[in-house]
Design a protein around this motif. Structure first.
Motif: not given
Lengths: 196, 196
Positions: B160-161, B163-165, B167, B170
């Motif tokens: 989850d931490a 995620d920006r990389f 999902d 993004h």
């Protein structure tokens, strides 16, 4: 609203938000805003020279509310580690509330946010600046280790690592039954990363 | 393709991916798939009883490729902290490559992924399981601390931490000039969180 009241930028922005909520971002016009205020559209243009400038200002005002609501956590008092968890929890709460409480207004602002990426970049800078302040205070208090690089880089990493819990792109996940546990686990991971 | 070759599920899935790429998810039909294979659509239905089942299987196959490519990092050899950074870097690289290299196929699979949330949940479980294995190995090797809860919870928090990389929500940020620095800062934060 009586036209005899002084026409301030703030009054125009309030009316603009009302008009956007009522007509949606595609249909709302400066003429609608002027009508709500009982003034000519020329009077509105004296404060905001273009429709784009007005939309940008209303977006900035909407985003700024979040910064103001988070200020108590950013500025203390209290130990920095608790302030950080408080700040992250408050941000997630505000975003969930915005997404769940008034989905139409949220959708409207998603359109405006897409139009005003510079405003969003400044907003993210404000939020990251608040985290940086907490991280720096925590370092001084001895509850956080010295960052591997600078406070701003660490703050940005904290912001990015918690992205799933504040980026509207993930709003669809925020009503999942296990979202609270997932949030707690990421906050706990972040806290461990910052410990001396 | 010659109909005399044995019609396997794998051949049907290959053809389905080709048809999806060519016609897009809205227009692709089982008849198109049968035509590419030079067989009757009844032959396809003997392997996949419905169009939905076929679409689900092709989605699963597409996602599974990522799991296979990450397996060397998940299974070692090498110290667990290096395997974790390697795994996260490889996942980000694969996602960027998918998003940037073949945007049409990516868009197609985004539609299929939206239709098959159970497949996606299983896929995320596989990925989180790979992280959990690395975290557990790292604990045994002494390069990672004991997790505050279980390995699976810690692994999910790591997923989850970052995620920006990974999902696709993004994907629009992945060509930003500072994305590499942002990724490195989050990986460094995660590594610090896991250190004994």
């Amino acid at each position: 609203m009586a036209a005899t009241e002084t026409l301030t930028a703030e009054r125009i922005l309030e009316a603009t938000e009302e008009v956007l909520r009522r007509y949606g971002p595609a249909k709302a016009t400066v003429v609608d805003v002027a009508r709500v205020l009982g003034v000519s559209h020329g009077s509105v243009y004296r404060h905001f020279r273009t429709k784009a400038a007005l939309r940008e200002a209303v977006t900035e005002r909407w985003l700024e509310r979040t910064v103001v609501e988070l200020r108590p956590y950013a500025e203390g008092p209290g130990p920095a580690d608790e302030r950080l968890t408080g700040w992250l929890t408050a941000l997630f709460g505000l975003k969930r509330h915005k997404a769940g409480g008034d989905p139409e207004l949220m959708a409207t602002f998603q359109v405006l946010i897409g139009e005003n990426s510079a405003v969003v970049d400044r907003h993210v800078d404000h939020l990251v600046g608040q985290i940086a302040r907490i991280v720096e205070d925590g370092h001084r208090e001895g509850v956080f280790a010295a960052p591997e690089r600078d406070f701003a880089t660490t703050a940005r990493a904290v912001f990015d690592a918690t992205d799933r819990f504040h980026d509207p792109a993930h709003a669809g996940d925020w009503s999942a039954p296990d979202i609270g546990d997932a949030f707690a686990a990421v906050v706990s991971l972040v806290q461990r990363a910052l410990r001396p």
